[in-house]
Design an enzyme around this catalytic site. Sequence first.
Site, mmCIF file in Angstrom:
data_model
loop_
_atom_site.group_PDB
_atom_site.id
_atom_site.type_symbol
_atom_site.label_atom_id
_atom_site.label_comp_id
_atom_site.label_asym_id
_atom_site.label_seq_id
_atom_site.Cartn_x
_atom_site.Cartn_y
_atom_site.Cartn_z
ATOM 1 N N CYS A 7 -1.132 -2.718 15.028
ATOM 2 C CA CYS A 7 -0.861 -2.470 13.617
ATOM 3 C C CYS A 7 -1.400 -3.573 12.708
ATOM 4 O O CYS A 7 -1.181 -4.761 12.955
ATOM 5 C CB CYS A 7 0.645 -2.321 13.411
ATOM 6 S SG CYS A 7 1.096 -1.980 11.712
ATOM 7 N N GLU A 15 0.823 -1.211 0.000
ATOM 8 C CA GLU A 15 0.000 0.000 0.000
ATOM 9 C C GLU A 15 0.854 1.257 0.000
ATOM 10 O O GLU A 15 1.952 1.258 0.558
ATOM 11 C CB GLU A 15 -0.873 0.028 1.264
ATOM 12 C CG GLU A 15 -1.888 -1.080 1.285
ATOM 13 C CD GLU A 15 -2.658 -1.125 2.596
ATOM 14 O OE1 GLU A 15 -2.833 -0.079 3.243
ATOM 15 O OE2 GLU A 15 -3.095 -2.230 2.963
ATOM 16 N N CYS A 53 5.080 -7.507 7.649
ATOM 17 C CA CYS A 53 6.036 -7.038 8.651
ATOM 18 C C CYS A 53 6.145 -8.103 9.736
ATOM 19 O O CYS A 53 5.180 -8.799 10.019
ATOM 20 C CB CYS A 53 5.529 -5.730 9.263
ATOM 21 S SG CYS A 53 6.669 -4.984 10.455
ATOM 22 N N ASN A 82 -5.621 4.590 14.717
ATOM 23 C CA ASN A 82 -6.578 4.140 13.707
ATOM 24 C C ASN A 82 -7.047 2.769 14.155
ATOM 25 O O ASN A 82 -6.241 1.840 14.231
ATOM 26 C CB ASN A 82 -5.875 4.002 12.354
ATOM 27 C CG ASN A 82 -5.974 5.270 11.548
ATOM 28 O OD1 ASN A 82 -7.071 5.734 11.243
ATOM 29 N ND2 ASN A 82 -4.837 5.835 11.227
ATOM 30 N N CYS A 89 3.790 -5.406 16.251
ATOM 31 C CA CYS A 89 3.146 -4.381 17.098
ATOM 32 C C CYS A 89 1.650 -4.685 17.189
ATOM 33 O O CYS A 89 0.998 -4.975 16.187
ATOM 34 C CB CYS A 89 3.367 -2.984 16.507
ATOM 35 S SG CYS A 89 5.104 -2.523 16.405
ATOM 36 N N GLY A 114 5.664 -2.464 6.630
ATOM 37 C CA GLY A 114 7.037 -2.942 6.762
ATOM 38 C C GLY A 114 7.898 -2.107 7.685
ATOM 39 O O GLY A 114 7.531 -1.001 8.083
ATOM 40 N N GLU A 115 9.042 -2.671 8.049
ATOM 41 C CA GLU A 115 10.010 -1.996 8.904
ATOM 42 C C GLU A 115 11.249 -1.699 8.032
ATOM 43 O O GLU A 115 12.008 -2.615 7.704
ATOM 44 C CB GLU A 115 10.358 -2.912 10.089
ATOM 45 C CG GLU A 115 11.578 -2.516 10.897
ATOM 46 C CD GLU A 115 11.584 -1.069 11.393
ATOM 47 O OE1 GLU A 115 10.567 -0.580 11.912
ATOM 48 O OE2 GLU A 115 12.634 -0.419 11.231
ATOM 49 N N SER A 155 10.870 5.808 9.152
ATOM 50 C CA SER A 155 10.262 5.501 10.442
ATOM 51 C C SER A 155 10.650 4.099 10.888
ATOM 52 O O SER A 155 10.587 3.150 10.106
ATOM 53 C CB SER A 155 8.731 5.599 10.295
ATOM 54 O OG SER A 155 8.104 5.367 11.527
ATOM 55 N N CYS A 168 -2.166 2.237 7.404
ATOM 56 C CA CYS A 168 -1.489 1.236 6.576
ATOM 57 C C CYS A 168 -1.824 -0.197 6.953
ATOM 58 O O CYS A 168 -2.099 -0.524 8.093
ATOM 59 C CB CYS A 168 0.009 1.451 6.646
ATOM 60 S SG CYS A 168 0.690 1.065 8.228
ATOM 61 N N HIS A 185 5.679 5.281 21.391
ATOM 62 C CA HIS A 185 4.355 4.807 21.827
ATOM 63 C C HIS A 185 4.231 4.456 23.313
ATOM 64 O O HIS A 185 3.216 3.869 23.718
ATOM 65 C CB HIS A 185 3.901 3.579 21.018
ATOM 66 C CG HIS A 185 3.872 3.776 19.534
ATOM 67 N ND1 HIS A 185 3.493 4.942 18.940
ATOM 68 C CD2 HIS A 185 4.181 2.933 18.516
ATOM 69 C CE1 HIS A 185 3.569 4.816 17.614
ATOM 70 N NE2 HIS A 185 3.983 3.615 17.338
ATOM 71 N N SER A 210 9.183 5.136 16.438
ATOM 72 C CA SER A 210 7.880 4.799 17.008
ATOM 73 C C SER A 210 8.076 4.416 18.466
ATOM 74 O O SER A 210 8.513 3.309 18.764
ATOM 75 C CB SER A 210 7.264 3.634 16.228
ATOM 76 O OG SER A 210 7.109 4.012 14.884
ATOM 77 N N CYS A 266 3.358 8.212 1.255
ATOM 78 C CA CYS A 266 3.746 7.262 2.298
ATOM 79 C C CYS A 266 3.953 5.916 1.606
ATOM 80 O O CYS A 266 3.041 5.405 0.959
ATOM 81 C CB CYS A 266 2.621 7.185 3.336
ATOM 82 S SG CYS A 266 2.885 5.918 4.587
HETATM 83 N N1 SAH Z 1 7.797 -0.088 10.921
HETATM 84 C C1 SAH Z 1 7.952 1.332 10.974
HETATM 85 C C2 SAH Z 1 7.187 2.098 9.917
HETATM 86 C C3 SAH Z 1 5.795 1.678 9.587
HETATM 87 S S1 SAH Z 1 4.515 2.080 10.714
HETATM 88 C C4 SAH Z 1 7.634 1.824 12.361
HETATM 89 O O1 SAH Z 1 7.258 1.038 13.209
HETATM 90 O O2 SAH Z 1 7.820 3.002 12.621
HETATM 91 C C5 SAH Z 1 4.326 3.825 10.687
HETATM 92 C C6 SAH Z 1 3.752 4.387 11.973
HETATM 93 O O3 SAH Z 1 2.350 4.065 12.111
HETATM 94 C C7 SAH Z 1 4.428 3.829 13.197
HETATM 95 O O4 SAH Z 1 4.646 4.842 14.139
HETATM 96 C C8 SAH Z 1 3.394 2.832 13.704
HETATM 97 O O5 SAH Z 1 3.600 2.528 15.040
HETATM 98 C C9 SAH Z 1 2.111 3.570 13.412
HETATM 99 N N2 SAH Z 1 0.909 2.758 13.389
HETATM 100 C C10 SAH Z 1 0.769 1.466 13.012
HETATM 101 N N3 SAH Z 1 -0.498 1.053 13.144
HETATM 102 C C11 SAH Z 1 -1.205 2.109 13.599
HETATM 103 C C12 SAH Z 1 -2.576 2.310 13.926
HETATM 104 N N4 SAH Z 1 -3.477 1.340 13.826
HETATM 105 N N5 SAH Z 1 -2.935 3.537 14.352
HETATM 106 C C13 SAH Z 1 -2.033 4.544 14.455
HETATM 107 N N6 SAH Z 1 -0.741 4.410 14.157
HETATM 108 C C14 SAH Z 1 -0.309 3.204 13.744
#
Ligand code: SAH
Length: 347
Positions: free
Chosen positions: A120, A93, A113, A294, A117, A160-161, A192, A335, A217, A215, A106
């Site tokens: 996600c 995506e 991935c 989200n 998390c 992805g990371e 990120s 995403c 959190h 990230s 983006c």
């Molecule tokens: N793997 C990388 C980049 C992809 S995620 C990372 O972890 O940073 C991009 C951002 O979106 C990250 O900060 C991730 O924690 C956040 N993210 C993922 N799922 C989410 C969700 N459901 N709501 C809000 N942010 C989210």
Amino acid sequence: MENKKYDILSLTLEDVEKIVVELGEPKFRAKQIFGWINKGMWGAEMRNIPLALQKKLEDVCEFRLPTVKRRLVSKLDGTVKYLFELIDGEYIESVFMKYEHGNTLCISSQVGCRMGCKFCASTLLGRVRDLEPSEMLGQIIAAQKDTGERISNVVMMGIGEPLDNYDNTISFLKLVSNENGLNIGLRHISVSTCGLVEKIDRLSGEGLPITLSVSLHAYDNEVRSGIMPVNNKYPIEKLLDSCNRYFQKTGRRISFEYTLIAGKNDTQEGACRLAAILKKYIHGTCHVNLIPLNEVEETRLESSKNVNGFKNKLISLGINATVRRRLGSDINASCGQLRRQEKKEDK
Ligand code: SAH
């Protein structure tokens, strides 16, 4: 057996020069070809490339862009969400967003991935494979072709990371900023990461003036390990130490992402503790980007009602904080959700 062809969009200009010379053609052709492929043009579309060379190139190289499988356009703000199909039928995506400072894409860095998390959608099915540099560039080229607009900013915040696909990410960053190609300045690119400490250290030595987004959190290890398994390997102290080293070495301010989840990490006391750890470990300025969660059907986690309270607390404690604008909220723009949907419907 046929030899494997070069994936030409993953090659550097110098690599393309070598191929052109090996094909018995003048070196200056490489720059022209490099320019064309970065506009998404190939074969006969490369109008100033002689037919014979077009053919010879097609014999030794392959050129494929991701194709648009689905395209959702937000009625609220013009955000476009793409589900792209790759050469092997996998999906990724990308999200096209319009900001005052320019158009941002983006992009994804892997198919799936493996970071796990809890909030996600991208990680629900695990990791299938890494993306090639050409597939990262291809998202930008395909989106520019589709929208007819130039993309001036890129964030690696899709599926992805990026630092788990380190070498391809670095190759991509060098290619995308090449003045003969897409020419997107590294200062306009954010990478990120969920916090892979050794890779952050490596990245600090690459001399690439990107913006690093981390990230975070959470304000302590208990909360972070509860939502991000990567924290078991790289606890907060180690992560923030590496962020500080990154800042000291590169002079580039780090942006911390903090997704607010109801009842998990969103109290006023949490904001105080977050401010305290940032002040303790980061000896310089940083920025906190608050993201309203989200909601993802499978996770049952809920968005926080304390987004502004949390932000104001951080600011009152001297920490730079902003709330991320929610673009494309009517098209499920966070995403991983589209790919997940498509996979379910395929079955
Ligand atoms: N793997 C990388 C980049 C992809 S995620 C990372 O972890 O940073 C991009 C951002 O979106 C990250 O900060 C991730 O924690 C956040 N993210 C993922 N799922 C989410 C969700 N459901 N709501 C809000 N942010 C989210």
